[in-house]
Motif scaffolding. Structure first.
Motif, PDB file in Angstrom:
ATOM      1  N   ASN A 140      -7.197   9.897  -1.742  1.00 28.34           N
ATOM      2  CA  ASN A 140      -8.538  11.178  -2.313  1.00 28.34           C
ATOM      3  C   ASN A 140      -8.794  11.589  -1.252  1.00 28.34           C
ATOM      4  OD1 ASN A 140      -8.293  13.345  -4.418  1.00 28.34           O
ATOM      5  ND2 ASN A 140     -10.167  12.225  -5.082  1.00 28.34           N
ATOM      6  N   ARG A 141      -8.751  10.744   0.555  1.00 28.59           N
ATOM      7  CA  ARG A 141      -9.868  11.092   1.155  1.00 28.59           C
ATOM      8  C   ARG A 141      -9.311  12.061   2.549  1.00 28.59           C
ATOM      9  NH1 ARG A 141     -10.369   8.326   5.652  1.00 28.59           N
ATOM     10  NH2 ARG A 141      -9.561   6.943   5.681  1.00 28.59           N
ATOM     11  N   PRO A 142      -9.654  12.618   2.939  1.00 28.56           N
ATOM     12  CA  PRO A 142      -9.058  13.336   4.053  1.00 28.56           C
ATOM     13  C   PRO A 142      -8.236  13.171   5.088  1.00 28.56           C
ATOM     14  CG  PRO A 142     -11.010  14.766   3.920  1.00 28.56           C
ATOM     15  CD  PRO A 142     -10.945  13.586   2.718  1.00 28.56           C
ATOM     16  N   TYR A 143      -7.035  13.029   5.483  1.00 25.61           N
ATOM     17  CA  TYR A 143      -6.639  12.463   6.368  1.00 25.61           C
ATOM     18  C   TYR A 143      -5.839  10.504   6.386  1.00 25.61           C
ATOM     19  CZ  TYR A 143      -8.655  16.396   8.717  1.00 25.61           C
ATOM     20  OH  TYR A 143      -9.498  17.339   9.536  1.00 25.61           O
ATOM     21  N   GLY A 144      -6.494  10.461   5.210  1.00 26.80           N
ATOM     22  CA  GLY A 144      -6.137   9.108   4.653  1.00 26.80           C
ATOM     23  C   GLY A 144      -4.307   8.149   4.956  1.00 26.80           C
ATOM     24  N   ILE A 145      -4.070   9.409   4.630  1.00 29.40           N
ATOM     25  CA  ILE A 145      -2.572   8.924   4.266  1.00 29.40           C
ATOM     26  C   ILE A 145      -2.215   9.141   5.872  1.00 29.40           C
ATOM     27  CG2 ILE A 145      -1.871   9.315   2.430  1.00 29.40           C
ATOM     28  CD1 ILE A 145      -0.622  12.440   2.957  1.00 29.40           C
ATOM     29  N   VAL A 146      -2.822  10.145   6.583  1.00 26.19           N
ATOM     30  CA  VAL A 146      -2.650  10.094   8.217  1.00 26.19           C
ATOM     31  C   VAL A 146      -2.564   8.583   8.876  1.00 26.19           C
ATOM     32  CG1 VAL A 146      -3.064  11.720  10.298  1.00 26.19           C
ATOM     33  CG2 VAL A 146      -3.166  12.539   8.083  1.00 26.19           C
ATOM     34  N   GLU A 147      -3.612   8.486   9.128  1.00 25.95           N
ATOM     35  CA  GLU A 147      -4.169   6.996   9.412  1.00 25.95           C
ATOM     36  C   GLU A 147      -3.023   5.999   8.881  1.00 25.95           C
ATOM     37  OE1 GLU A 147      -7.812   6.404   8.211  1.00 25.95           O
ATOM     38  OE2 GLU A 147      -9.119   7.998   8.969  1.00 25.95           O
ATOM     39  N   GLU A 148      -2.198   6.024   7.674  1.00 26.83           N
ATOM     40  CA  GLU A 148      -1.344   5.274   7.750  1.00 26.83           C
ATOM     41  C   GLU A 148      -0.156   5.138   8.317  1.00 26.83           C
ATOM     42  OE1 GLU A 148      -0.484   2.576   3.413  1.00 26.83           O
ATOM     43  OE2 GLU A 148      -0.707   5.147   2.814  1.00 26.83           O
ATOM     44  N   ALA A 149      -0.305   6.523   7.997  1.00 23.88           N
ATOM     45  CA  ALA A 149       1.776   7.073   8.572  1.00 23.88           C
ATOM     46  C   ALA A 149       1.603   6.754  10.597  1.00 23.88           C
ATOM     47  CB  ALA A 149       1.915   8.491   8.838  1.00 23.88           C
ATOM     48  N   MET A 150       0.368   6.865  10.961  1.00 23.82           N
ATOM     49  CA  MET A 150       0.405   6.324  12.337  1.00 23.82           C
ATOM     50  C   MET A 150       0.525   4.846  12.316  1.00 23.82           C
ATOM     51  SD  MET A 150      -3.164   7.462  15.378  1.00 23.82           S
ATOM     52  CE  MET A 150      -3.857   4.928  14.195  1.00 23.82           C
ATOM     53  N   TYR A 151       0.302   3.510  11.686  1.00 26.13           N
ATOM     54  CA  TYR A 151       0.274   2.004  12.017  1.00 26.13           C
ATOM     55  C   TYR A 151       2.051   2.189  11.408  1.00 26.13           C
ATOM     56  CZ  TYR A 151      -4.319   0.785  12.303  1.00 26.13           C
ATOM     57  OH  TYR A 151      -5.506   0.489  13.427  1.00 26.13           O
ATOM     58  N   GLN A 152       2.302   3.307  10.616  1.00 25.34           N
ATOM     59  CA  GLN A 152       3.699   2.580  10.453  1.00 25.34           C
ATOM     60  C   GLN A 152       4.025   3.136  11.851  1.00 25.34           C
ATOM     61  OE1 GLN A 152       4.312   4.919   6.558  1.00 25.34           O
ATOM     62  NE2 GLN A 152       2.881   3.103   6.014  1.00 25.34           N
ATOM     63  N   ALA A 153       4.121   3.790  12.138  1.00 23.01           N
ATOM     64  CA  ALA A 153       5.313   4.143  13.299  1.00 23.01           C
ATOM     65  C   ALA A 153       4.413   3.496  14.550  1.00 23.01           C
ATOM     66  CB  ALA A 153       4.558   5.889  13.998  1.00 23.01           C
ATOM     67  N   LEU A 154       3.419   3.112  15.314  1.00 24.04           N
ATOM     68  CA  LEU A 154       3.539   2.315  15.663  1.00 24.04           C
ATOM     69  C   LEU A 154       4.089   0.575  15.920  1.00 24.04           C
ATOM     70  CD1 LEU A 154      -0.847   3.315  15.954  1.00 24.04           C
ATOM     71  CD2 LEU A 154       1.152   2.580  18.449  1.00 24.04           C
ATOM     72  N   TYR A 155       4.171   0.273  14.617  1.00 23.56           N
ATOM     73  CA  TYR A 155       4.711  -1.334  14.300  1.00 23.56           C
ATOM     74  C   TYR A 155       6.088  -1.373  13.846  1.00 23.56           C
ATOM     75  CZ  TYR A 155      -0.433  -2.660  16.127  1.00 23.56           C
ATOM     76  OH  TYR A 155      -1.481  -3.050  16.354  1.00 23.56           O
ATOM     77  N   PRO A 156       6.702  -1.809  14.064  1.00 25.96           N
ATOM     78  CA  PRO A 156       8.098  -2.028  13.362  1.00 25.96           C
ATOM     79  C   PRO A 156       8.093  -3.304  12.317  1.00 25.96           C
ATOM     80  CG  PRO A 156       7.731  -3.647  14.808  1.00 25.96           C
ATOM     81  CD  PRO A 156       6.669  -3.033  14.720  1.00 25.96           C
TER      82      PRO A 156
END
Length: 945
Positions: free
Chosen positions: A182-198
């Protein structure tokens, strides 16, 4: 974290401005800092002593007698880096469980002990590498603090059962909904970490974890985690503040010495991930403005290259003087905001560039411009001026962390775990002093390669979430055999220790004088560290807006740093950056402020900048147009954030159409577009005048030094043109209770603002109002928060408070609840409100909430920034200077009867307006079921058909 409500701070600021424990006249503070502070040479040190008990428990003592306070900062060296597969969020959930009770402290009582003792800054937090637990108490409560910390570490597992686990699973999942979904860009940050780390890397998931993993944690897992990580040989306690080291050592041995050590903690060995081909992804979210993230893996904290990349982050995006801000926000006007940072962690770090685009701007175009700037920095070293700006900012920020014993203690613990040396501060600062311009470029070339990064484009659209994870019915009773112990029972631990003799509560007597032109000067000398903060406060807030120009006060304040008669916006930003200082301007409801904060050595230049902004604004046409675009985009951003939207609509309904405070502080789209230079200058001429202003200063300055600085800067200020006629705000009209819904389809939570008109600052019963509110919803341990969070698990946190100004007053209860319990949450809230009005508090509750405000005064106002903010608010609200020295007497005189009377007079359910921002289809039936027929309004608060 424990869902921080504003707690005592807001209530006390509303009552009497900033308060800070003061030393007797002429006494020099004994500081933890030794010798002269020489930041350029890296000669900065903190006097500390480290000892290790026989069971492996580490204790670091930082003796500092500046204030009668002791900070207790416990680090457990476990975080997501230590979680098992399929248990993301475990370390953070365990943090919550640590506050749920222990063998000798019943559930819900831990924070009550802290409140009753006058504690401040009580909370916990988890990052990838550690979990910390902290509070600050008056120094006569040293033994109580150690008793509490020892029971948390050694005896928490004795009381954890299926009931407490289920409750905290609910709370943490509410936190995830609030902080991510319910916070803008919250799921975006999570997606970034999942793309960075295996898969399998401990940094891949967000610290808070996934709903499935949080819900899947079992009681056995909790016990295993405690047995492995929550042992004295895997923890460090820093005590910082006003204590006798000999006594502290003896008490630490008493409370922690008999705790049993665990087995050696398993070593974490994880290879640093390597990206060899650029990874790109697009994430859609419920947002108004698109965002670009560029992220790279970079060296671990304190490793070679970490400091160089920190400096590179400052050069590229470390404020208004940075390259990307100047290019994308100021020149090209493609970006709303730019943030660049080197996020340093133990296993590997992340260099992240984050740019929020203006409406209609192309993320691809922004990316090309960013790439060009990175390439330029890689081939052409930063200038000596840019390097100096980065160093100055880092130095100032480090000193500001040392100003407050709470943050000082955490800094020492940070160095102890991450650098293996609690005295690393000098070496840390030296890293930046030793690196050269060429080092920065070489490091950028090595690490910030296009084929080694992740690119995330966040765009408006559907928010895609994993399938909903059901919340099973919570057990009402623990099963037999659920509890166990790690440490032997010791009967003496059952009795909380008493307090030592308290030191006299001495609050600062404000010192004030008036310049010949009518400018009021209020200052609070605060020696100890070479820091100074100041604010120029002007009666030019939102209430002064012309009826046909909403938002003009805020627009005028925002324009002040954007150019003067002799400096451009870029020159102003660069001048502040050279000083390592912060310089901001903003308008509130009743006042506008220009704030400066920096080193004492930069006070002359910093106050000179502040004076230039206030006295010589340019209101240049190009900057006005840029500010228009900035504010229109901010208006769109506000619609993304449900809590802000609930507050804005609540103001519109409370104050009524036509009232200056009913419209969003930014104004409307039409009013923003209509602003021109003539309107801005006319507002400035009418309101920015010395006789309607106060300069508030706190820090390492004497009156003689201060007068010598400000007389040349402000003495000739006369104001221009005719002053605005003093016109009081329209009176708030009596209103009837109603319920307003703003639709936010698919929202996982409902943001609530339950508001009504409230008393002004001059209310004679202000102290009783605030004590009453502390019990109702002002404290973390308050009735509303306890019922909705700890008992029902509906929310991450709910708080209430009174805003009392010179000509405005408002009461509000604010927080977010799970969508499916919106109706029941309001029912419970009303029960607590009615209960507050029905009968007086008992002696125990009254004593606790009263002490929570009275005894906490030194801990709430222990920095220059806090002192300046409070005295500024005190002057703006029209209170006399002696309101500060009178506060202890007034708070101490509150009785159960006067608190009850305050509730009955200033807490009227018949006037409470409920604003609910959430999924209309799901919350309207709940509201109707509890007898509330809601009005549906749009995002501006206007009724819909």
């Amino acid at each position: 974290m424990k869902a921080p409500a504003p707690r005592r701070l807001v209530a006390l600021l509303a009552l009497a401005g900033a308060l800070s424990a003061a030393l007797p006249a002429g006494a020099a503070p004994e500081s933890a800092m030794k010798g002269a502070v020489n930041t350029e040479a890296g000669q900065l040190a903190v006097r500390q002593e480290k000892l290790t008990l026989a069971n492996g428990f580490e204790v670091i003592l930082v003796e500092d007698h500046r204030l009668p306070l002791v900070a207790f900062n416990l680090w457990v060296h476990a975080g997501p880096r230590n979680e098992a597969k399929g248990q993301t969020g475990f370390a953070h959930l365990f943090e919550h469980l640590m506050f749920a009770g222990s063998k000798h402290i019943p559930r819900g009582e831990f924070d009550k002990f802290v409140d009753a003792a006058g504690g401040t800054d009580s909370n916990g937090s988890t990052n990838f590498d550690r979990t910390n637990y902290f509070f600050t108490l008056p120094s006569n409560q040293l033994e109580l603090g150690l008793w509490l910390k020892a029971d948390m570490l050694g005896y928490m597992i004795d009381e954890v059962d299926s009931v407490s686990l289920a409750n905290q699973q609910d709370v943490v999942r509410n936190e995830r909904r609030q902080s991510f979904e319910n916070r803008p860009y919250g799921i975006v940050e999570e997606a970034m970490y999942q793309a960075l780390y295996p898969e399998g890397h401990p940094y891949r998931a967000a610290v808070i974890g996934s709903h499935a993993d949080i819900q899947g944690i079992q009681l056995k897992d909790v016990k295993d985690f405690a047995r492995t990580y929550y042992r004295p040989n895997n923890a460090t306690l820093v005590l910082a503040g006003d204590f006798d080291p000999k006594q502290a050592k003896a008490l630490v041995q008493k409370y922690f010495g008999s705790l049993k050590a665990g087995a050696k903690v398993p070593e974490v060995k994880v290879a640093m991930p390597e990206i060899t081909k650029e990874r790109r992804l697009v994430v859609t979210d419920r947002i108004e403005l698109s965002r670009l993230n560029l992220a790279w893996h970079t060296p671990p904290m304190f490793a070679a290259g970490d400091a160089e990349l920190d400096v590179a982050a400052h050069v590229l995006g470390g404020g208004k003087a940075s390259r990307l801000y100047g290019l994308l926000v100021r020149d090209k006007q493609l970006a709303q905001s730019v943030q660049v940072g080197q996020d340093s962690q133990s296993l590997s770090s992340i260099f992240n560039i984050e740019i929020v685009a203006r409406p209609g701007a192309s993320l691809d175009e922004i990316e090309k411009l960013v790439d060009a700037e990175i390439a330029k920095l890689a081939t052409t070293p930063p200038t000596e001026a840019e390097l100096g700006q980065a160093r100055a900012t880092i130095q100032t920020q480090l000193l500001q962390r040392m100003e407050k014993v709470t943050s000082l203690a955490d800094l020492i613990n940070h160095y102890n775990q991450m650098a293996g040396d609690p005295g690393f501060v000098g070496k840390d600062l030296a890293r930046y002093g030793q690196l050269g311009q060429a080092n920065v470029s070489a490091t950028v070339t090595q690490w910030l390669k296009k084929d080694h990064r992740v690119v995330v484009q966040a765009k408006p659209g559907e928010q895609v979430l994993p399938p909903e994870v059901a919340t099973p019915p919570a057990p009402t009773k623990a099963a037999k055999g659920e509890r166990e112990s790690l440490n032997a029972a010791e009967a003496w631990r059952a009795k909380p220790p008493g307090a030592a003799k308290a030191k006299a509560l001495t609050l600062p007597a404000a010192q004030s004088f008036t310049l010949a032109n009518g400018l009021t000067v209020i200052y609070s000398p605060k020696p100890g560290l070479p820091l100074v903060s100041a604010a120029l406060v002007v009666r030019a807030g939102q209430g002064a807006n012309p009826a046909d120009k909403p938002g003009l006060a805020g627009f005028t304040a925002a324009m002040l740093p954007e150019g003067t008669k002799t400096r451009s916006a870029q020159q102003i930003a660069e001048a502040a950056a050279v000083l390592g200082a912060t310089l901001n301007a903003q308008a509130g409801s009743e006042e506008a402020r220009i704030d400066f904060s920096g080193l004492k050595a930069s006070a002359k230049e910093g106050l000179g900048l502040l004076a230039d902004l206030a006295l010589n604004p340019a209101f240049a046409a190009p900057e006005i147009e840029r500010q228009k675009a900035q504010r229109l985009a901010a208006l769109a951003q506000m619609r993304e954030q449900a809590p802000l939207l609930a507050n804005a609509v609540g103001n519109r309904v409370t104050y009524g159409e036509g009232h200056p405070l009913s419209t969003n502080a930014l104004g409307t789209e039409a009013s923003i577009k209509a602003v021109d230079g003539a309107a801005l200058r006319a507002f400035w001429q009418a309101h920015y005048r010395p006789e309607r202003a106060a300069l508030v200063v706190a820090g390492d300055l004497t009156e003689t030094e201060l007068r010598a600085l400000i007389e040349p800067l402000f003495g000739a200020w006369k104001g221009e043109g005719a002053a605005a006629a003093a016109a009081p705000l329209p009176a708030s009209r009596p209103i009837a209770a109603r319920t307003v819904v703003v639709d936010k389809p698919g929202a996982p939570q409902t943001a609530l603002a339950v508001v009504s008109p409230g008393p002004f600052a001059a209310a004679p019963d202000a102290a009783a109002i605030n004590v009453m509110n502390a019990a109702l919803g002002g404290l973390f341990t308050s009735r509303i928060n306890n019922q909705l969070r700890e008992v029902k698990g509906y929310t991450y946190g709910i708080h209430s408070g009174y805003t009392m100004g010179r000509e405005r007053g408002q009461f509000g209860i604010r927080g977010s609840v799970r969508t499916d319990v919106t109706g029941p949450a309001l029912v419970d809230m009303w029960k607590e409100i009615e209960g507050m009005r029905a009968k007086p508090m008992g002696a125990a509750e009254l004593g606790r909430v009263r002490n929570a405000q009275l005894l906490s005064l030194p801990g709430l106002f222990d920095t220059n920034l806090a002192v300046v903010a409070g005295y500024s608010g005190n002057w703006s609200a029209g209170r006399p200077l002696d309101a500060i020295t009178e506060l202890p007497k007034k708070v101490g005189a509150v009785t159960a009867a006067t608190a009850l009377k305050a509730a009955q007079q200033h807490l009227d359910p018949a006037q409470l307006i409920v604003v609910a921002v959430g999924d209309k289809a799901k919350i309207v039936p709940q509201l109707e079921a509890i007898g509330r027929k809601p009005e549906v309004r749009d995002a501006e608060g206007k009724p819909l058909p």
